[in-house]
Write an enzyme that holds these catalytic residues in place. Structure first.
Site, PDB file in Angstrom:
ATOM      1  CB  CYS A  28      -0.937   0.013   1.200  1.00  0.00           C
ATOM      2  SG  CYS A  28      -0.045   0.219   2.726  1.00  0.00           S
ATOM      3  CG  ASP A 410      40.312 -32.350  -6.436  1.00  0.00           C
ATOM      4  OD1 ASP A 410      40.939 -33.083  -5.658  1.00  0.00           O
ATOM      5  OD2 ASP A 410      39.207 -32.627  -6.915  1.00  0.00           O
TER       6      ASP A 410
HETATM    7  P1  ADP Z   1      40.413 -36.520  -4.715  1.00  0.00           P
HETATM    8  O1  ADP Z   1      41.317 -35.763  -3.810  1.00  0.00           O
HETATM    9  O2  ADP Z   1      41.203 -37.290  -5.720  1.00  0.00           O
HETATM   10  O3  ADP Z   1      39.355 -35.698  -5.365  1.00  0.00           O
HETATM   11  P2  ADP Z   1      38.836 -37.636  -2.479  1.00  0.00           P
HETATM   12  O4  ADP Z   1      39.435 -36.769  -1.439  1.00  0.00           O
HETATM   13  O5  ADP Z   1      37.379 -37.481  -2.755  1.00  0.00           O
HETATM   14  O6  ADP Z   1      39.643 -37.656  -3.858  1.00  0.00           O
HETATM   15  O7  ADP Z   1      39.090 -39.141  -2.061  1.00  0.00           O
HETATM   16  C1  ADP Z   1      40.386 -39.601  -1.910  1.00  0.00           C
HETATM   17  C2  ADP Z   1      40.480 -41.070  -2.085  1.00  0.00           C
HETATM   18  O8  ADP Z   1      39.736 -41.734  -1.093  1.00  0.00           O
HETATM   19  C3  ADP Z   1      39.941 -41.565  -3.398  1.00  0.00           C
HETATM   20  O9  ADP Z   1      40.919 -41.538  -4.398  1.00  0.00           O
HETATM   21  C4  ADP Z   1      39.509 -42.990  -3.065  1.00  0.00           C
HETATM   22  O10 ADP Z   1      40.612 -43.845  -3.201  1.00  0.00           O
HETATM   23  C5  ADP Z   1      39.156 -42.913  -1.607  1.00  0.00           C
HETATM   24  N1  ADP Z   1      37.717 -42.856  -1.393  1.00  0.00           N
HETATM   25  C6  ADP Z   1      37.002 -41.836  -0.924  1.00  0.00           C
HETATM   26  N2  ADP Z   1      35.703 -42.146  -0.826  1.00  0.00           N
HETATM   27  C7  ADP Z   1      35.589 -43.415  -1.286  1.00  0.00           C
HETATM   28  C8  ADP Z   1      34.482 -44.314  -1.454  1.00  0.00           C
HETATM   29  N3  ADP Z   1      33.225 -44.000  -1.134  1.00  0.00           N
HETATM   30  N4  ADP Z   1      34.754 -45.532  -1.948  1.00  0.00           N
HETATM   31  C9  ADP Z   1      35.997 -45.880  -2.273  1.00  0.00           C
HETATM   32  N5  ADP Z   1      37.069 -45.090  -2.136  1.00  0.00           N
HETATM   33  C10 ADP Z   1      36.872 -43.875  -1.644  1.00  0.00           C
HETATM   34 MG    MG Z   2      37.654 -34.358  -5.889  1.00  0.00          MG
END
Ligand code: ADP
Ligand code: MG
Length: 715
Positions: A28, A410
């Protein structure tokens, strides 16, 4: 982002913007009055109109003094809520400018006529009215603005110009007075126009989403305005049409040109279940799409909003310029007063000649080109980047980027595609591969990790029914665990299995071998005994090597890869890409520590990640860059810089742009300051005329703008 009352008042260098808000709670007339009272005192606010019916507030403001966000804050302080709204702008841009053009043109014609008559030897009875007409037509806007700033007791360029023009008329310099007014009006018009070009570059590209859509309701197809769609509607998009909303494909498939959002030149294949963005262009297939987002929630609207908010922020070098300008203008005005009042007594020359020099000083007391130097570069760079799918959240990030010495990437999902595939299943202790996969998949069914999805895909492929895992727990950066058929099952990387003492020399040898091949080894244990190793491969992105080498060419000292994966895999992928250094087996907190360490060793660090897993590391870096942000809201909102496409070459582009922007700003500041210094000297020496001073000012501003706009096209 706050409005600052003490910023320099210089209307010629204003960064005019019109923002439209949707106001929740403005129903309003009383509320409009409340808003009026609250907004009237904001410095930099020019005009606003309220539309109660549609709950819209349209605000014209000087973005260099008042940001769109500050207006919203002021509205929120009244208890109402303001949302920046994005509507078709093309009409807005041209509105109001045509009468201005006419006035400037009239002023120019009258000035030219007066000048020709004067040269032709006609008497002052004809010449002076022509000049007066030029002054009147060219001065309308100046007087209006001067009046509004005089009321606020601020020394505005418009006031100074009028004083100079009045002075020139008093001492009978009619042609000078007319030239000053005309050139000043022309300069303001040109500046506004070219700033608008930069400011709206991003909209121009994206605003082209269609206004209506073909919707199917109750089995009937009909065209309705996009505003009337609701989430959940099914719309039909024919080949070659633009996609009007954000949605998910429910039927059909097509190649979609996503360039307006991501800057990618190649069309992307889209199938049932894939997400589509408003403003992108359908290729050859017909699509049925379920509406998921509308209006200001669409990715396109959010990008436009983010870019405009970023454009309205002040960059660090802007504050420097403003601090300088705050002293410069009063100092020159004082100098003008001294020249007019003291110099005649000291040097004994006629008052008229010193008075004229003082007027010239007044004209050059405005640091126009200087004030405009930074925003024009930043605004162009931000818009140009957005067109290429690089969303930068403010000029400050660009300026910081110019300092970056190290780029950290990464690995998973950034340097690699993030779509890993299971390539090996290795038995340990005689458990068969199918059983290993089944156990791992039972755990991973609850996980979002790309490795988990690869294992699931493969296990489902083998199509024996999967057992269900219970009590799932993710171990970030390590793996995951759950209980399967009453037994504890652990899935994860070498670091995890070392910690749990589940490794043996034989297993380590297998891991080394997988790692050397660039594969990620996922270990599987059941009931405290390792039963198998799953080798997962994730392809390196095509442009990875090129991106790394371009970064080096661009002057980056060190390119580093950070990963949670094991050391061998990191080494294989890191050396394939040609990075200088890799750090492996990092937990999320270790990545933050690695960034801090790189900062200490080399200087400013940019971190490139996926924005979801890597948020802490992105935040720890000097500049955090999230990749593939078009699909993930979190990345779009939180990173300093969001790359809409999964394109690594955007990283070197962005770093180049940061450096180019800082160079551009420096050039602009040098040009602006140099010309000012030159004319200051000439004016005091009595060698500069009024019209020369205005022309030099205009020249400097236009030079600065032209230079800044180059960043729109830089790549
Ligand atoms: P990055 O740094 O390569 O992006 P992440 O920090 O997400 O990877 O994970 C690091 C590592 O941990 C992966 O390369 C994998 O070996 C292991 N990892 C993480 N989560 C899982 C999962 N749910 N199942 C199997 N391996 C996993
Ligand atoms: Mg990653």
């Amino acid at each position: 982002m706050t409005a600052r009352a003490d910023a320099v008042a210089c209307t010629a260098c204003e960064v005019h913007t019109e923002s439209t808000y949707r106001i929740e709670g403005m129903d309003c007339h009383d509320e409009v009055q409340l808003l009026e009272r609250r907004l009237a005192h904001l410095p930099g606010l020019e005009r606003f109109t309220a539309d109660i019916l549609n709950q819209r507030l349209r605000v014209t403001h000087d973005a260099s003094r008042l940001s769109a966000a500050a207006v919203a804050e002021a509205v929120n302080a009244t208890g109402m809520r303001a949302w920046l709204e994005h509507e078709r702008l093309s009409a807005l841009i041209s509105r109001g400018s045509s009468s201005r053009v006419r006035l400037v043109a009239l002023s120019g014609i009258a000035f030219a006529a007066g000048f020709l008559m004067q040269v032709g030897g006609l008497g002052p009875g004809l010449v002076i009215p022509a000049y007066l007409f030029a002054i009147g037509a060219g001065g309308v806007n100046t007087v209006r603005r001067a009046w509004s700033s005089a009321r606020a007791f601020s020394l505005d360029i418009n006031v100074l110009m009028l004083v100079a023009v009045a002075g020139a008329m008093i001492i009978g310099e009619w042609s000078e007075a007319a030239a000053v007014i005309f050139l000043f009006a022309l300069a303001q018009w040109l500046e506004t126009r070219s700033m608008d070009r930069a400011r709206h570059a991003i909209r121009a590209l994206m605003e082209l989403a269609p206004a209506d859509a073909l919707v199917r309701r109750d089995g009937r197809e009909q065209r309705v305005a996009v505003d009337e769609l609701i989430v959940g509607d099914t719309i039909i998009v024919k080949p070659g049409e633009k996609i009007p909303i954000d949605g998910r494909i429910t039927d059909g498939g097509s190649d979609v040109n996503q360039a307006p959002i991501t800057g990618e030149s190649l069309p992307v294949d889209k199938h049932v279940g894939d997400d589509l963005f408003a403003g992108t262009i359908n290729g050859h297939g017909a699509l049925e799409i379920r509406v998921t987002r509308l209006g200001r929630d669409t990715t396109m609207a959010r990008i436009i909003n983010l870019v405009e908010v970023a454009q309205a922020q002040r960059a660090p070098s802007q504050s420097f310029v403003e601090r300088f300008a705050r002293y410069y203008t009063p100092a020159v005005i004082v100098a003008a007063a001294i020249v007019a009042l003291v110099a005649p007594a000291l040097f004994g020359q006629p008052f008229g000649s010193w008075f004229y020099r003082a007027l010239v000083l007044l004209v050059i007391s405005c640091p126009c080109a200087l004030v405009i130097s930074t925003p024009v570069s930043i605004v162009s760079a931000l818009a140009g980047a957005a067109r290429r799918g690089v969303l930068i959240k403010g000029g400050a990030h660009l300026e910081r980027t110019a300092e970056v010495r190290v780029v950290a990437f990464d690995k998973t999902g950034t340097l690699t595609r993030g779509h890993p595939e299971v390539v090996d299943v290795i038995s340990v202790n005689g458990v068969v591969p199918a059983e290993i996969l089944r156990l791992a998949a039972a755990v991973e069914a609850r996980s979002e990790h790309p490795v988990a999805r690869a294992i699931l895909r493969r296990a489902q492929h083998d199509d024996s029914p999967l057992p269900a895992g219970e009590g799932f727990r993710a171990l970030p950066g390590l793996g995951a665990e759950a209980s399967v058929g009453g037994e504890h099952v652990l899935v994860g990387n070498h670091r995890l299995f070392e910690e749990r003492a589940l490794c043996s020399p034989a297993i380590d040898r297998q891991l080394d071998e997988l790692g050397r091949a660039g594969r990620t080894a996922v270990l599987v244990a059941r009931g405290g005994r390792t039963v198998g190793i799953i080798g997962v491969a994730d392809a390196i992105r095509d442009s990875g090597r090129a991106a790394v080498s371009r970064l080096r060419q661009g002057g980056i000292e060190r390119v580093v890869m950070l990963t949670g994966d094991n050391a061998q895999t990191a080494a294989a992928i890191g050396s394939a890409l040609g990075v200088d250094e890799w750090r492996a087996e990092l937990l999320p907190a270790d990545k933050v520590a690695a960034i801090e360490d790189l900062k200490r060793r080399y200087g400013a660090v940019a971190m490139v990640g996926d924005g979801v897993n890597d948020a802490p590391a992105l935040a720890a870096a000097d500049v955090g860059i999230a990749m593939g942000a078009a699909g993930t809201d979190a990345a779009l909102e939180t990173a300093d810089v969001a790359l809409m496409a999964d394109e690594l070459l955007a990283v070197p582009y962005f770093l180049r742009l940061g450096r180019a922007t800082v160079r551009n700003i420096r050039t602009n500041i040098a040009v602006a300051l140099g010309l000012k210094a030159l004319f200051l000297g000439l004016a005091i020496a009595g060698a500069a005329t009024l019209w020369m001073a205005v022309a030099a000012d205009m020249g400097a501003s236009l030079l600065v703008i032209a230079n800044g706009l180059r960043l729109l096209e830089s790549d």
